[in-house]
Design an enzyme around this catalytic site. Sequence first.
Site, PDB file in Angstrom:
ATOM      1  N   MET A 112       0.852  -1.191   0.000  1.00 41.64           N
ATOM      2  CA  MET A 112       0.000   0.000   0.000  1.00 41.64           C
ATOM      3  C   MET A 112       0.894   1.250   0.000  1.00 41.64           C
ATOM      4  O   MET A 112       0.456   2.339   0.380  1.00 41.64           O
ATOM      5  CB  MET A 112      -0.931  -0.011   1.209  1.00 41.64           C
ATOM      6  CG  MET A 112      -1.898  -1.190   1.165  1.00 41.64           C
ATOM      7  SD  MET A 112      -3.441  -0.917   2.043  1.00 41.64           S
ATOM      8  CE  MET A 112      -2.853  -0.634   3.688  1.00 41.64           C
ATOM      9  N   GLY A 113       2.151   1.080  -0.392  1.00 37.58           N
ATOM     10  CA  GLY A 113       3.050   2.223  -0.484  1.00 37.58           C
ATOM     11  C   GLY A 113       3.639   2.609   0.866  1.00 37.58           C
ATOM     12  O   GLY A 113       3.620   1.823   1.803  1.00 37.58           O
TER      13      GLY A 113
ATOM     14  N   HIS B 259       9.161   0.973   3.179  1.00 36.69           N
ATOM     15  CA  HIS B 259      10.263   0.989   4.139  1.00 36.69           C
ATOM     16  C   HIS B 259      11.148  -0.228   3.852  1.00 36.69           C
ATOM     17  O   HIS B 259      10.885  -0.995   2.905  1.00 36.69           O
ATOM     18  CB  HIS B 259       9.731   0.985   5.577  1.00 36.69           C
ATOM     19  CG  HIS B 259       8.680  -0.068   5.820  1.00 36.69           C
ATOM     20  ND1 HIS B 259       8.953  -1.413   5.767  1.00 36.69           N
ATOM     21  CD2 HIS B 259       7.354   0.026   6.072  1.00 36.69           C
ATOM     22  CE1 HIS B 259       7.859  -2.103   6.001  1.00 36.69           C
ATOM     23  NE2 HIS B 259       6.856  -1.251   6.182  1.00 36.69           N
TER      24      HIS B 259
ATOM     25  N   GLY C  32      11.360  -3.020   5.126  1.00 35.99           N
ATOM     26  CA  GLY C  32      10.634  -4.300   5.094  1.00 35.99           C
ATOM     27  C   GLY C  32      10.153  -4.589   3.683  1.00 35.99           C
ATOM     28  O   GLY C  32      10.375  -5.679   3.134  1.00 35.99           O
ATOM     29  N   HIS C  33       9.507  -3.580   3.065  1.00 33.51           N
ATOM     30  CA  HIS C  33       9.046  -3.765   1.676  1.00 33.51           C
ATOM     31  C   HIS C  33      10.235  -4.017   0.740  1.00 33.51           C
ATOM     32  O   HIS C  33      10.149  -4.849  -0.171  1.00 33.51           O
ATOM     33  CB  HIS C  33       8.331  -2.499   1.183  1.00 33.51           C
ATOM     34  CG  HIS C  33       7.054  -2.188   1.897  1.00 33.51           C
ATOM     35  ND1 HIS C  33       6.884  -1.069   2.674  1.00 33.51           N
ATOM     36  CD2 HIS C  33       5.874  -2.856   1.940  1.00 33.51           C
ATOM     37  CE1 HIS C  33       5.656  -1.050   3.162  1.00 33.51           C
ATOM     38  NE2 HIS C  33       5.019  -2.120   2.744  1.00 33.51           N
TER      39      HIS C  33
ATOM     40  N   LYS D 141       5.287 -10.051   9.045  1.00 36.68           N
ATOM     41  CA  LYS D 141       4.723  -9.200  10.098  1.00 36.68           C
ATOM     42  C   LYS D 141       3.206  -9.377  10.090  1.00 36.68           C
ATOM     43  O   LYS D 141       2.570  -9.458  11.123  1.00 36.68           O
ATOM     44  CB  LYS D 141       5.079  -7.728   9.904  1.00 36.68           C
ATOM     45  CG  LYS D 141       4.497  -6.871  11.042  1.00 36.68           C
ATOM     46  CD  LYS D 141       4.827  -5.438  10.911  1.00 36.68           C
ATOM     47  CE  LYS D 141       4.045  -4.754   9.824  1.00 36.68           C
ATOM     48  NZ  LYS D 141       2.590  -4.635  10.103  1.00 36.68           N
ATOM     49  N   ASP D 142       2.658  -9.458   8.867  1.00 38.17           N
ATOM     50  CA  ASP D 142       1.219  -9.680   8.709  1.00 38.17           C
ATOM     51  C   ASP D 142       0.983 -11.181   8.545  1.00 38.17           C
ATOM     52  O   ASP D 142       0.474 -11.635   7.518  1.00 38.17           O
ATOM     53  CB  ASP D 142       0.714  -8.922   7.483  1.00 38.17           C
ATOM     54  CG  ASP D 142       0.930  -7.424   7.624  1.00 38.17           C
ATOM     55  OD1 ASP D 142       0.222  -6.810   8.424  1.00 38.17           O
ATOM     56  OD2 ASP D 142       1.827  -6.875   6.956  1.00 38.17           O
TER      57      ASP D 142
ATOM     58  N   GLN E 132      -2.465 -12.370   7.654  1.00 40.19           N
ATOM     59  CA  GLN E 132      -2.785 -12.034   6.255  1.00 40.19           C
ATOM     60  C   GLN E 132      -2.193 -13.081   5.304  1.00 40.19           C
ATOM     61  O   GLN E 132      -2.862 -13.552   4.383  1.00 40.19           O
ATOM     62  CB  GLN E 132      -2.233 -10.646   5.934  1.00 40.19           C
ATOM     63  CG  GLN E 132      -2.248 -10.291   4.465  1.00 40.19           C
ATOM     64  CD  GLN E 132      -1.870  -8.831   4.218  1.00 40.19           C
ATOM     65  OE1 GLN E 132      -2.699  -7.965   4.345  1.00 40.19           O
ATOM     66  NE2 GLN E 132      -0.628  -8.568   3.839  1.00 40.19           N
TER      67      GLN E 132
ATOM     68  N   ARG F 143       2.744   2.282   9.245  1.00 35.93           N
ATOM     69  CA  ARG F 143       2.042   3.025  10.303  1.00 35.93           C
ATOM     70  C   ARG F 143       2.997   3.561  11.366  1.00 35.93           C
ATOM     71  O   ARG F 143       2.592   4.388  12.183  1.00 35.93           O
ATOM     72  CB  ARG F 143       0.965   2.151  10.945  1.00 35.93           C
ATOM     73  CG  ARG F 143      -0.193   1.876  10.009  1.00 35.93           C
ATOM     74  CD  ARG F 143      -1.404   1.276  10.699  1.00 35.93           C
ATOM     75  NE  ARG F 143      -2.577   1.325   9.853  1.00 35.93           N
ATOM     76  CZ  ARG F 143      -2.981   0.335   9.053  1.00 35.93           C
ATOM     77  NH1 ARG F 143      -2.303  -0.790   8.999  1.00 35.93           N
ATOM     78  NH2 ARG F 143      -4.048   0.481   8.298  1.00 35.93           N
TER      79      ARG F 143
HETATM   80  O1  PAF Z   1      -0.117  -5.815   3.442  1.00 34.13           O
HETATM   81  C1  PAF Z   1      -0.545  -4.869   2.747  1.00 34.13           C
HETATM   82  O2  PAF Z   1       0.125  -3.863   2.543  1.00 34.13           O
HETATM   83  C2  PAF Z   1      -1.940  -4.983   2.151  1.00 34.13           C
HETATM   84  O3  PAF Z   1      -2.819  -5.608   3.015  1.00 34.13           O
HETATM   85  C3  PAF Z   1      -1.956  -5.623   0.750  1.00 34.13           C
HETATM   86  C4  PAF Z   1      -1.531  -7.084   0.818  1.00 34.13           C
HETATM   87  C5  PAF Z   1      -1.040  -4.872  -0.181  1.00 34.13           C
HETATM   88  C6  PAF Z   1      -3.367  -5.591   0.184  1.00 34.13           C
HETATM   89  O4  PAF Z   1      -3.842  -4.290   0.051  1.00 34.13           O
END
Ligand code: PAF
Length: 280
Positions: free
Chosen positions: A30-31, A34, A36-37, A149-150, A153, A187
């Site tokens: 979601m942009g 950091h 981690g991404h 971390k998620d 998800q 966040r």
């Molecule tokens: O983890 C995230 O940033 C979001 O939940 C994702 C997987 C990009 C879906 O919008």
Amino acid sequence: MKIISSPQEMKAFSTSAKAEGKKIALVPTMGALHDGHLSLIDKAKELADIVVVSVFVNPTQFGPNEDFDKYPRQLEEDAQACQQRGADIVFAPSANDIYAPDASTFVSEEQISQYLCGQSRPKHFRGVTTVVSILFNIVKPDCAVFGEKDAQQVSIIERMVRDLFIDVEIVRAPIIRDENGLALSSRNKYMDRLERLGATRIHNALVEAKKMIETENCDNVDRIKAYVINNIANAKARVIYAEVVDAKTSLPVSRHETGKSRISVAVWYGQTRLIDNIQI
Ligand code: PAF
């Protein structure tokens, strides 16, 4: 590196790349990228010829009183970071590109998403599985990389891919932390330096709990949960949940089994909702 906003253009790009025998990896984000991404991009580069990073603040995964409006948006900076890290495409559609005004179809996982974050964010995971399915249909990746971390998800997306026979390999990547142990999250931008330092008590509590479990050979889930909550909660930190879950499915377990479980927590630290977990 190219920035694509149109789903049609993204689809056409992927179709022709695949016709040339290229393997595509997707890093959905979601942009507000950091480290981690960026570590997910590194992983994706190991796995595929073409790395697509999607940047889309997905409205359907936010509840009515959540932070959709204030969620950090910084596409230019994100695109630069992706380019420097060696991504090939940033796919950054608008909400209107993704959802028709009368869109009425959702993808919903109905077991794992009942627990943990699903209890305090009732439609959150339905939004996640829906948008991830849409992204898979547009980008047509061979694999997609998600951060642990998620962890819940990722478990839900793995379940969705299995249940719906979606031909995408889901790859997990480890949590990246700052120098004090705080799990990196977009966040974290909501907190000042002192708050970020204070929030490291979340990770510290998880590490302490892991030590306690190992030294005392503790498999009692209630005791583990109480230990974690007591070590996190203070005037600034309100624990939303602390659960011992199966490390793979994220479903709550009644006894901890060494190497097979994870402690997952969500905490309001001041005005910021944080999640973290540790494998035990
Ligand atoms: O983890 C995230 O940033 C979001 O939940 C994702 C997987 C990009 C879906 O919008």
